[in-house]
Design an enzyme around this catalytic site. Structure first.
Site: not given
Ligand code: DQA
Length: 140
Positions: A9-10, A17, A22, A71, A74, A77, A95, A97, A104, A108
């Site tokens: 997501p996102n 963003r 990021y 990835n 969120a 977590h 995995e 990120h 952070r 997280r």
């Molecule tokens: C993330 C870290 C997560 O905590 C966050 O919710 C994201 C991006 C990262 O790529 O750093 O959406 O996975």
């Protein structure tokens, strides 16, 4: 080798963003770099905002994929459902990120995905995806 890349997501909003956290590359730009670095191996990309959608992609591609680069954003977590899907599909997983989740906010710092992945790459922005890809390509 068949490589499945899933972004949660996102992450479709990368490039707009929170650029300080990021980076400024869009997800399409990151995927293009990965494609070019995949040394001719087959690589499929998905970005989904829903937990169930991510699980469905894992199920559908479980026989095809040799590797999963994920990835979970969120969901990292707290999604035991995605964790269990990775474990059930028995795909070798990595995995990723963009940010260093260990430095952070407290919520997280915990990844419920980590123990079903062979490796976690975090921090360093988009290059974490290339590190993950290189890990898959060089794994013996
Ligand atoms: C993330 C870290 C997560 O905590 C966050 O919710 C994201 C991006 C990262 O790529 O750093 O959406 O996975």
């Amino acid at each position: 080798m068949n490589i499945l890349v899933i972004n949660g997501p996102n992450l479709n909003l990368l490039g707009e963003r929170d650029k300080k956290i990021y980076g400024s590359k869009t997800l399409t730009e990151i995927e293009d770099i990965m494609k070019k670095s995949a040394l001719g191996h087959k690589i499929l990309f998905f970005q989904k905002n829903g937990e169930g959608e991510i699980i469905d992609i894992l199920h559908k591609n479980r026989k095809w994929a040799d590797w999963l680069i994920i990835n979970p954003a969120a969901y990292t977590h707290y999604s035991y459902a995605i964790r269990d899907a990775i474990e059930s599909c028995q795909i070798k997983a990595v995995e990723v990120h963009l940010s260093d989740i260990s430095s952070r906010e407290a919520f997280r710092r915990k990844s419920v995905i980590k123990d079903v992945c062979l490796k976690q790459f975090k921090g360093g922005g988009w290059k974490a995806y290339l590190q993950a890809l290189s890990f898959c390509l060089n794994y013996e």
